[in-house]
Design a protein around this motif. Structure first.
Motif, PDB file in Angstrom:
ATOM      1  N   TRP A  65     -20.508 -17.167  -1.209  1.00  0.00           N
ATOM      2  CA  TRP A  65     -19.910 -18.402  -0.696  1.00  0.00           C
ATOM      3  C   TRP A  65     -20.550 -19.617  -1.363  1.00  0.00           C
ATOM      4  O   TRP A  65     -19.853 -20.586  -1.703  1.00  0.00           O
ATOM      5  N   VAL A  66     -21.871 -19.558  -1.564  1.00  0.00           N
ATOM      6  CA  VAL A  66     -22.551 -20.663  -2.249  1.00  0.00           C
ATOM      7  C   VAL A  66     -21.988 -20.819  -3.661  1.00  0.00           C
ATOM      8  O   VAL A  66     -21.759 -21.942  -4.138  1.00  0.00           O
ATOM      9  N   LEU A  67     -21.742 -19.697  -4.340  1.00  0.00           N
ATOM     10  CA  LEU A  67     -21.187 -19.747  -5.692  1.00  0.00           C
ATOM     11  C   LEU A  67     -19.810 -20.405  -5.691  1.00  0.00           C
ATOM     12  O   LEU A  67     -19.472 -21.169  -6.610  1.00  0.00           O
ATOM     13  N   LEU A  68     -19.018 -20.133  -4.650  1.00  0.00           N
ATOM     14  CA  LEU A  68     -17.705 -20.776  -4.564  1.00  0.00           C
ATOM     15  C   LEU A  68     -17.824 -22.294  -4.537  1.00  0.00           C
ATOM     16  O   LEU A  68     -17.024 -22.999  -5.152  1.00  0.00           O
ATOM     17  N   THR A  69     -18.822 -22.791  -3.817  1.00  0.00           N
ATOM     18  CA  THR A  69     -18.977 -24.258  -3.733  1.00  0.00           C
ATOM     19  C   THR A  69     -19.341 -24.862  -5.077  1.00  0.00           C
ATOM     20  O   THR A  69     -19.123 -26.057  -5.299  1.00  0.00           O
ATOM     21  N   VAL A  70     -19.905 -24.022  -5.968  1.00  0.00           N
ATOM     22  CA  VAL A  70     -20.316 -24.521  -7.284  1.00  0.00           C
ATOM     23  C   VAL A  70     -19.186 -24.418  -8.297  1.00  0.00           C
ATOM     24  O   VAL A  70     -18.954 -25.351  -9.086  1.00  0.00           O
ATOM     25  N   ILE A  71     -18.454 -23.298  -8.278  1.00  0.00           N
ATOM     26  CA  ILE A  71     -17.470 -23.067  -9.340  1.00  0.00           C
ATOM     27  C   ILE A  71     -16.099 -23.642  -9.013  1.00  0.00           C
ATOM     28  O   ILE A  71     -15.312 -23.917  -9.930  1.00  0.00           O
ATOM     29  N   VAL A  72     -15.779 -23.826  -7.735  1.00  0.00           N
ATOM     30  CA  VAL A  72     -14.484 -24.420  -7.390  1.00  0.00           C
ATOM     31  C   VAL A  72     -14.558 -25.922  -7.620  1.00  0.00           C
ATOM     32  O   VAL A  72     -15.469 -26.583  -7.106  1.00  0.00           O
ATOM     33  N   PRO A  73     -13.652 -26.496  -8.371  1.00  0.00           N
ATOM     34  CA  PRO A  73     -13.685 -27.940  -8.626  1.00  0.00           C
ATOM     35  C   PRO A  73     -13.657 -28.737  -7.327  1.00  0.00           C
ATOM     36  O   PRO A  73     -13.027 -28.340  -6.341  1.00  0.00           O
ATOM     37  N   ALA A  74     -14.366 -29.855  -7.319  1.00  0.00           N
ATOM     38  CA  ALA A  74     -14.439 -30.694  -6.122  1.00  0.00           C
ATOM     39  C   ALA A  74     -13.060 -31.133  -5.656  1.00  0.00           C
ATOM     40  O   ALA A  74     -12.830 -31.319  -4.456  1.00  0.00           O
ATOM     41  N   SER A  75     -12.129 -31.282  -6.581  1.00  0.00           N
ATOM     42  CA  SER A  75     -10.782 -31.717  -6.219  1.00  0.00           C
ATOM     43  C   SER A  75     -10.005 -30.640  -5.475  1.00  0.00           C
ATOM     44  O   SER A  75      -8.995 -30.935  -4.833  1.00  0.00           O
ATOM     45  N   ASP A  76     -10.476 -29.385  -5.536  1.00  0.00           N
ATOM     46  CA  ASP A  76      -9.772 -28.275  -4.898  1.00  0.00           C
ATOM     47  C   ASP A  76     -10.430 -27.806  -3.610  1.00  0.00           C
ATOM     48  O   ASP A  76     -10.014 -26.794  -3.038  1.00  0.00           O
ATOM     49  N   ARG A  77     -11.439 -28.501  -3.179  1.00  0.00           N
ATOM     50  CA  ARG A  77     -12.103 -28.137  -1.929  1.00  0.00           C
ATOM     51  C   ARG A  77     -12.466 -29.418  -1.177  1.00  0.00           C
ATOM     52  O   ARG A  77     -12.493 -30.506  -1.752  1.00  0.00           O
ATOM     53  N   PRO A  78     -12.763 -29.304   0.108  1.00  0.00           N
ATOM     54  CA  PRO A  78     -13.177 -30.492   0.866  1.00  0.00           C
ATOM     55  C   PRO A  78     -14.557 -30.969   0.438  1.00  0.00           C
ATOM     56  O   PRO A  78     -15.331 -30.217  -0.178  1.00  0.00           O
ATOM     57  N   TYR A  79     -14.861 -32.201   0.768  1.00  0.00           N
ATOM     58  CA  TYR A  79     -16.183 -32.762   0.500  1.00  0.00           C
ATOM     59  C   TYR A  79     -17.209 -32.039   1.364  1.00  0.00           C
ATOM     60  O   TYR A  79     -16.954 -31.706   2.518  1.00  0.00           O
ATOM     61  N   VAL A  80     -18.404 -31.784   0.814  1.00  0.00           N
ATOM     62  CA  VAL A  80     -19.464 -31.092   1.545  1.00  0.00           C
ATOM     63  C   VAL A  80     -20.145 -32.080   2.485  1.00  0.00           C
ATOM     64  O   VAL A  80     -20.918 -32.937   2.055  1.00  0.00           O
ATOM     65  N   GLY A  81     -19.839 -31.978   3.768  1.00  0.00           N
ATOM     66  CA  GLY A  81     -20.398 -32.889   4.744  1.00  0.00           C
ATOM     67  C   GLY A  81     -21.913 -32.788   4.830  1.00  0.00           C
ATOM     68  O   GLY A  81     -22.486 -31.707   4.731  1.00  0.00           O
ATOM     69  N   GLY A  82     -22.575 -33.934   5.011  1.00  0.00           N
ATOM     70  CA  GLY A  82     -24.024 -33.980   5.099  1.00  0.00           C
ATOM     71  C   GLY A  82     -24.712 -34.205   3.775  1.00  0.00           C
ATOM     72  O   GLY A  82     -25.916 -34.458   3.739  1.00  0.00           O
ATOM     73  N   SER A  83     -23.985 -34.087   2.668  1.00  0.00           N
ATOM     74  CA  SER A  83     -24.569 -34.336   1.349  1.00  0.00           C
ATOM     75  C   SER A  83     -24.141 -35.712   0.858  1.00  0.00           C
ATOM     76  O   SER A  83     -23.133 -36.258   1.302  1.00  0.00           O
ATOM     77  N   GLN A  84     -24.915 -36.251  -0.054  1.00  0.00           N
ATOM     78  CA  GLN A  84     -24.585 -37.544  -0.631  1.00  0.00           C
ATOM     79  C   GLN A  84     -23.905 -37.420  -1.993  1.00  0.00           C
ATOM     80  O   GLN A  84     -23.388 -38.399  -2.521  1.00  0.00           O
ATOM     81  N   ARG A  85     -23.908 -36.196  -2.546  1.00  0.00           N
ATOM     82  CA  ARG A  85     -23.332 -35.990  -3.876  1.00  0.00           C
ATOM     83  C   ARG A  85     -22.354 -34.822  -3.895  1.00  0.00           C
ATOM     84  O   ARG A  85     -22.178 -34.170  -4.922  1.00  0.00           O
ATOM     85  N   ASN A  86     -21.753 -34.542  -2.737  1.00  0.00           N
ATOM     86  CA  ASN A  86     -20.736 -33.499  -2.646  1.00  0.00           C
ATOM     87  C   ASN A  86     -21.263 -32.167  -3.169  1.00  0.00           C
ATOM     88  O   ASN A  86     -20.591 -31.456  -3.910  1.00  0.00           O
ATOM     89  N   SER A  87     -22.482 -31.812  -2.749  1.00  0.00           N
ATOM     90  CA  SER A  87     -23.133 -30.610  -3.261  1.00  0.00           C
ATOM     91  C   SER A  87     -23.718 -29.806  -2.103  1.00  0.00           C
ATOM     92  O   SER A  87     -24.553 -30.308  -1.341  1.00  0.00           O
ATOM     93  N   PHE A  88     -23.314 -28.535  -1.997  1.00  0.00           N
ATOM     94  CA  PHE A  88     -23.890 -27.684  -0.970  1.00  0.00           C
ATOM     95  C   PHE A  88     -25.347 -27.379  -1.281  1.00  0.00           C
ATOM     96  O   PHE A  88     -26.163 -27.221  -0.367  1.00  0.00           O
ATOM     97  N   LEU A  89     -25.700 -27.285  -2.559  1.00  0.00           N
ATOM     98  CA  LEU A  89     -27.094 -27.048  -2.914  1.00  0.00           C
ATOM     99  C   LEU A  89     -27.962 -28.222  -2.482  1.00  0.00           C
ATOM    100  O   LEU A  89     -29.092 -28.035  -2.004  1.00  0.00           O
ATOM    101  N   GLU A  90     -27.455 -29.434  -2.634  1.00  0.00           N
ATOM    102  CA  GLU A  90     -28.190 -30.601  -2.140  1.00  0.00           C
ATOM    103  C   GLU A  90     -28.356 -30.535  -0.626  1.00  0.00           C
ATOM    104  O   GLU A  90     -29.433 -30.801  -0.087  1.00  0.00           O
ATOM    105  N   LEU A  91     -27.284 -30.160   0.069  1.00  0.00           N
ATOM    106  CA  LEU A  91     -27.360 -30.030   1.523  1.00  0.00           C
ATOM    107  C   LEU A  91     -28.390 -28.979   1.913  1.00  0.00           C
ATOM    108  O   LEU A  91     -29.154 -29.161   2.867  1.00  0.00           O
TER     109      LEU A  91
END
Length: 678
Positions: free
Chosen positions: A222-248
């Motif tokens: 699931w973490v890999l999905l957040t990295v490889i799926v383009p930001a335009s094709d998924r919702p914004y990662v809530g709680g992060s400042q740079r739309n990154s689950f790794l940052e969260l």
């Protein structure tokens, strides 16, 4: 029969009065509703089915609730059913684990202690991710210990490896519930396995690596999905400042909480989490209160989890002494190390973490604490004829009795309870002392019964009180309110400054601090400055649409979604599917309240704190231009942030400048499909 009675008791504690909490934490309930109608929202953990932004956690806990809502429809029962089932499952898993190595009655006692831990009774009736996290950590402990049961031969080694793979997979799935917190059990796991596995060291390391590999796979897909799926094709990662689950993962939800550097979070003491109380937490604490070894014994922390903590920590030492020089592969010793490592490491991290920390987090300690109390007690019973055991037993009972007396005295509820605890507990301690001195076995049995009653009266009373009440909002507490003297002040002794000691016992159909209403409940002028915060709602009417009370609070706040008036709900309901979002508003809790009432997708501008940089002003303008948002509902979060974005304020100002405001049910609403104001 004893097992059946234990499971019936667990069902009673986790199911009776379950729906009194309504939608409980509406932040997660709204995401479950979204996931029940959109598989994309289900996958990502989106707050809304329009897939604007996710919650600030991975989605595993939401998956269970969303599936329940798909099956049973949107209701309080559908939201909370998985939590209660997980409570019963965790109770049974604990029983089964302790029983295998310490006997049936040790397992039964473990189950009862767990279900009568106040914070456990609270969180397995509530919809935060903690319930799934605790179940998975318990399951991983069971799998780890099962792996140590097999002899060192090819068949046994294969079975051991598969049990370790299962343990790793459960930890990995736990990461998808609440990220890095699940890793706090690993030091104890590693020590137990490397010490007790019957194989050579090379095979032990290989089995450990297999567990780590399965953990990475279980969480990593699931973490890999957040990295490889383009930001335009998924919702914004809530709680992060740079739309990154790794940052969260490595910032806001982990190291940021340890070091108090959660970018974009709200600073307590400025009208948010602390309910307006001064920052500092009193007694030398930081923004989130006092840290140190006594943290979890202080204020409302103590009454959530620490009733039997002295027995649990003593249980580690006592059981290891009783096991003594047993063979290296003794699984009983491994069980003590695994549970002891879980309790000790988690306790220390919770005691010293400087960032956001709430009382209900302590539910992660409950399984290990329950197991170690039972194991320690049965270890003493095994060696009850030894002199040191006859000395230690009454001392431990007396010490814990005085501690429970102190905890019960922190509340004015049932003022006689603390004296009952003191008298009965000391009678048990004296009985054990006399039984040890006179060698009267019948007296020891009477002392045992008195000790159990005295030591369990406090947590049982707090648990029953918790079951009798509804709990709503983002910060919830088990048990009755404490006196102001015992809370420690500010976010430390009372994180968030959120005791309900000054709140009415029932919120009624309107509740305190309503947007657009004065304290008397009469309609006031609409305001775009937002609602005052309701930091902790321990009880009150369920208030969800179609619920038993039917009342609806106006607006919402950072920590409480509130309810929407009938007119504004009607407007949202009439928003056809041609709109991606029926409305947009600042903050996830406010959006959640409107979404659950409609139920139509509502965009949460800025995420939970209103400080995430989504959507940008330009993105919002484009959404409006494309007629994807019907209404904008005013409501600022207010307060001070630790960095983060101010795009929510920019959007609010732009809407106010370009569209005509109308007041609906005391709330300011803008129709974004109408001609812009000049």
């Amino acid at each position: 029969m004893a097992l059946g009675a234990m499971l019936l008791a667990a069902c009673a504690i986790f199911f009776i009065n379950l729906t009194a909490s309504g939608y409980a934490n509406e932040f997660y309930s709204a995401a479950a509703q979204a996931g029940s109608v959109s598989w994309k929202a289900f996958l990502w953990g989106s707050l809304d089915s329009g897939n604007a932004i996710t919650v600030d956690k991975p989605p595993a806990a939401l998956w269970l609730m969303a599936l329940s809502v798909r099956i049973f429809g949107l209701s309080s029962f559908a939201i909370l059913l998985p939590e209660a089932l997980m409570g019963v499952a965790t109770t049974y898993l604990l029983y089964a684990t302790v029983r295998r190595y310490w006997g049936n009655w040790a397992g039964i006692v473990t189950g009862y202690i767990f279900m009568l831990t106040p914070v456990a009774a609270l969180m397995f009736r509530f919809n935060n991710p903690d319930a799934l996290l605790v179940l998975l950590m318990t399951g991983a402990t069971h799998a780890l210990l099962r792996s140590l049961e097999y002899a060192n031969h090819p068949s046994g080694n294969r079975k051991r490896t598969w049990w370790m793979v299962l343990a790793g997979a459960l930890i990995g799935f736990g990461f998808l519930a609440k990220q890095l917190q699940v890793l706090l059990v690993l030091p104890g796991f590693a020590l137990a396995f490397l010490l007790a596995s019957p194989t050579g060291m090379v095979r032990r390391i290989l089995d450990s690596l297999a567990a780590i590999g399965s953990m990475i796979v279980a969480a990593g897909w699931w973490v890999l999905l957040t990295v490889i799926v383009p930001a335009s094709d998924r919702p914004y990662v809530g709680g992060s400042q740079r739309n990154s689950f790794l940052e969260l993962t490595f910032g806001y939800n982990s190291f940021g909480r340890l070091t108090d550097s959660e970018e974009g979070s709200v600073i307590p003491g400025h009208g948010h989490e602390s309910g307006g109380m001064p920052a500092g937490g009193g007694r030398g604490g930081g923004k989130w209160g006092q840290t140190g070894l006594n943290r979890l014994f202080s204020g409302e922390f103590g009454t959530q989890i620490s009733w039997l903590a002295p027995l649990a920590f003593a249980g580690i030492v006592i059981s290891l002494l009783v096991i003594g020089r047993a063979v290296r592969t003794d699984v009983r010793r491994a069980s003590v190390i695994a549970f002891g490592g879980w309790l000790t490491v988690t306790w220390l991290v919770f005691s010293f973490m400087a960032g956001i920390f709430h009382q209900y987090y302590t539910v992660a300690l409950a399984p290990a604490l329950a197991a170690l109390v039972a194991i320690g007690a049965f270890s003493l019973w095994i060696v009850r004829d030894k002199l040191w055991a006859r000395i230690v037993t009454p001392i431990l009972i007396a010490f814990t009795t005085f501690w429970d007396f102190s905890l019960a005295g922190r509340s004015q509820w049932l003022p006689w309870l603390k004296w009952a605890i003191l008298i009965i507990g000391l009678m048990g301690a004296i009985g054990f002392a006399l039984a040890g001195l006179l060698r009267i076995r019948q007296l020891a049995l009477v002392a045992l019964i008195l000790s159990v009653i005295g030591l369990m009266a406090g947590p049982a009373a707090w648990t029953l009180y918790t079951v009798s009440q509804g709990h709503m909002g983002s910060i919830v507490l088990a048990g009755p309110s404490l006196t102001s003297e015992s809370m420690g002040g500010g976010p430390g002794g009372m994180p968030g400054g959120s005791s309900n000691s000054q709140q009415p016992s029932s919120m009624g159909s309107q509740g305190p601090g309503l947007m657009g209403q004065d304290s008397s409940g009469s309609q006031g002028e609409s305001s775009t400055s937002g609602a005052p915060f309701v930091p902790s709602q321990r009880r009150g009417k369920s208030g969800f649409r179609g619920g038993p009370e039917g009342g609806r609070m106006k607006g919402g706040s950072l920590l409480s979604g509130g309810r929407s008036g009938s007119k504004i709900v009607a407007k949202l309901e009439k928003s056809s599917d041609s709109y991606r979002w029926a409305a947009a508003t600042t903050g996830s809790q406010q959006a959640a309240g409107y979404q659950l009432a409609s139920p139509k997708p509502v965009m949460a501008i800025g995420g939970f704190n209103g400080s995430d940089p989504y959507p940008s002003l330009e993105q919002f303008k484009q959404y409006v231009k494309d007629r994807q948002i019907h209404y904008y509902i005013a409501g600022e979060m207010g307060g001070h942030q630790m960095g983060g974005s101010d795009t929510a304020t920019q959007i609010s100002q732009w809407v106010a400048e370009h569209y005509t405001a109308t007041t609906v049910d005391g709330v300011t609403v803008y129709d974004l499909t109408q001609q812009q104001a000049s």
